[in-house]
Design a protein around this motif. Structure first.
Motif, mmCIF file in Angstrom:
data_model
loop_
_atom_site.group_PDB
_atom_site.id
_atom_site.type_symbol
_atom_site.label_atom_id
_atom_site.label_comp_id
_atom_site.label_asym_id
_atom_site.label_seq_id
_atom_site.Cartn_x
_atom_site.Cartn_y
_atom_site.Cartn_z
ATOM 1 N N ARG A 142 0.841 -1.511 0.035
ATOM 2 C CA ARG A 142 0.066 0.080 -0.106
ATOM 3 C C ARG A 142 0.950 1.122 0.044
ATOM 4 O O ARG A 142 2.082 1.293 0.470
ATOM 5 C CB ARG A 142 -1.008 -0.035 1.138
ATOM 6 C CG ARG A 142 -1.720 -1.242 1.525
ATOM 7 C CD ARG A 142 -2.592 -1.359 0.483
ATOM 8 N NE ARG A 142 -3.413 -2.657 0.853
ATOM 9 C CZ ARG A 142 -4.765 -2.818 1.016
ATOM 10 N NH1 ARG A 142 -5.510 -1.569 0.813
ATOM 11 N NH2 ARG A 142 -5.333 -3.921 0.871
ATOM 12 N N LEU A 145 0.843 5.284 1.276
ATOM 13 C CA LEU A 145 0.221 6.343 1.958
ATOM 14 C C LEU A 145 0.760 7.759 1.760
ATOM 15 O O LEU A 145 2.092 7.900 1.685
ATOM 16 C CB LEU A 145 0.618 6.054 3.602
ATOM 17 C CG LEU A 145 -0.034 7.089 4.471
ATOM 18 C CD1 LEU A 145 -0.436 5.986 6.013
ATOM 19 C CD2 LEU A 145 0.745 8.045 4.940
ATOM 20 N N ARG A 150 0.626 11.704 2.170
ATOM 21 C CA ARG A 150 0.138 12.848 3.069
ATOM 22 C C ARG A 150 0.164 14.165 2.579
ATOM 23 O O ARG A 150 0.977 14.588 1.831
ATOM 24 C CB ARG A 150 1.176 12.974 4.537
ATOM 25 C CG ARG A 150 1.211 11.806 5.324
ATOM 26 C CD ARG A 150 2.144 11.849 6.421
ATOM 27 N NE ARG A 150 2.366 10.714 7.147
ATOM 28 C CZ ARG A 150 1.682 10.353 8.278
ATOM 29 N NH1 ARG A 150 0.343 11.231 8.383
ATOM 30 N NH2 ARG A 150 1.355 9.274 8.987
ATOM 31 N N CYS A 165 -4.643 6.698 1.505
ATOM 32 C CA CYS A 165 -3.904 5.555 1.723
ATOM 33 C C CYS A 165 -4.630 4.450 0.734
ATOM 34 O O CYS A 165 -5.741 4.089 0.788
ATOM 35 C CB CYS A 165 -3.522 4.701 3.039
ATOM 36 S SG CYS A 165 -2.677 3.393 3.240
ATOM 37 N N VAL A 191 3.636 1.262 2.806
ATOM 38 C CA VAL A 191 3.221 0.507 4.082
ATOM 39 C C VAL A 191 2.577 -0.761 3.706
ATOM 40 O O VAL A 191 2.095 -0.953 2.555
ATOM 41 C CB VAL A 191 2.196 1.498 4.924
ATOM 42 C CG1 VAL A 191 2.813 2.825 5.245
ATOM 43 C CG2 VAL A 191 0.776 1.853 4.018
ATOM 44 N N ASP A 247 -0.040 -2.041 5.580
ATOM 45 C CA ASP A 247 -1.508 -1.832 5.852
ATOM 46 C C ASP A 247 -1.979 -0.370 5.961
ATOM 47 O O ASP A 247 -0.943 0.309 6.510
ATOM 48 C CB ASP A 247 -2.146 -2.692 6.804
ATOM 49 C CG ASP A 247 -1.691 -4.353 6.885
ATOM 50 O OD1 ASP A 247 -2.093 -4.750 5.888
ATOM 51 O OD2 ASP A 247 -1.056 -4.993 7.798
ATOM 52 N N CYS A 248 -2.904 0.117 5.601
ATOM 53 C CA CYS A 248 -3.518 1.193 5.674
ATOM 54 C C CYS A 248 -3.778 1.491 7.335
ATOM 55 O O CYS A 248 -4.285 0.686 7.990
ATOM 56 C CB CYS A 248 -4.601 1.685 5.006
ATOM 57 S SG CYS A 248 -3.975 1.797 3.042
ATOM 58 N N PRO A 249 -3.501 2.570 7.713
ATOM 59 C CA PRO A 249 -3.850 2.781 9.219
ATOM 60 C C PRO A 249 -5.387 2.827 9.514
ATOM 61 O O PRO A 249 -6.336 3.432 8.555
ATOM 62 C CB PRO A 249 -3.393 4.413 9.415
ATOM 63 C CG PRO A 249 -2.661 4.474 8.507
ATOM 64 C CD PRO A 249 -2.694 3.813 7.063
ATOM 65 N N GLY A 250 -5.758 1.826 10.369
ATOM 66 C CA GLY A 250 -7.259 1.900 10.647
ATOM 67 C C GLY A 250 -7.836 0.672 10.045
ATOM 68 O O GLY A 250 -9.147 0.170 10.059
#
Length: 217
Positions: free
Chosen positions: A164, A166, A168, A175, A208, A210-213
């Motif tokens: 993935r 991400l 910003r 993401c 990354v 995994d994406c956050p959340g």
């Protein structure tokens, strides 16, 4: 006192009885060669079938089992291992049925051996041949079924999720899976759809797992 049973000679044999006995002796004399011929035909037929199956397995599809998501990669590996075991045992049993066991001939006790004893030995070998043929055919069919299952899982099993990305930006965090880039715009495939991000406005771009959340796959 209990009367003792008395054994008396039966009725004399008729021409039909002698004909039946002659046919039975002929059947017993040739049953082993017929069983071996049948085993040879089965072996050749199954070999041709497997040649077609291997050609079917070479049709273009996913070639890297490591690209499958868990637990499909383990299932494919287990199916291929069982396929190898069943195929090896089935081939050995078919060879045993078609050509006999690699052992010497055991003559019955008594020299010279009677024709009945020799026919009985051939009959027992015929039973072993038929048993080996039946088991060999069953194992070979299981091998083919496992091969087709492994190929199907390789083709249609879900692949592993790629890395993935991400991004910003001043307006937030995006993401997802990276897509194509056109005219300084990066398309990111998120769970809610594709999002266009201008790279000129990106503050940080990070790879990354995994994406956050996001829940782990």
């Amino acid at each position: 006192m209990t009367p003792r049973p008395r054994v008396r000679p039966g009725p004399p044999g008729t021409p039909a009885d002698r004909q039946a006995a002659r046919q039975t002796r002929e059947l017993l004399a040739g049953e082993l060669s017929r069983a071996r011929e049948a085993a040879l035909a089965w072996r050749n037929g199954l070999a041709a079938l497997f040649a077609g199956l291997f050609g079917f397995g070479l049709i273009k599809g996913r070639t890297d089992v490591g690209g499958l998501a868990a637990p499909y990669d383990a299932l494919v590996g287990g199916a291929l291992l069982l396929c190898l075991v069943c195929g090896t045992l089935g081939a050995l049993l078919l060879l045993r049925a078609a050509h006999g066991a690699p052992t010497g001939v055991r003559l019955p006790t008594g020299v010279p051996a009677t024709a009945t004893a020799l026919h009985l030995g051939d009959h027992m070998e015929t039973r072993r041949t038929v048993r080996a043929l039946t088991r060999g055919v069953a194992l070979t069919i299981c091998c083919g079924a496992l091969l087709v299952t492994a190929v199907a899982l390789t083709w249609y099993g879900p692949g592993k999720d790629g890395p993935r990305i991400l991004v910003r930006t001043p307006s937030g965090v995006v993401c997802g899976k990276p897509g194509r880039t056109e005219a300084g715009v990066l398309l990111v495939r998120t769970d809610t759809g594709e999002v266009a991000v201008r790279l000129a406005r990106a503050e940080a771009v990070t790879a990354v797992d995994d994406c956050p959340g996001a829940a782990p796959p």
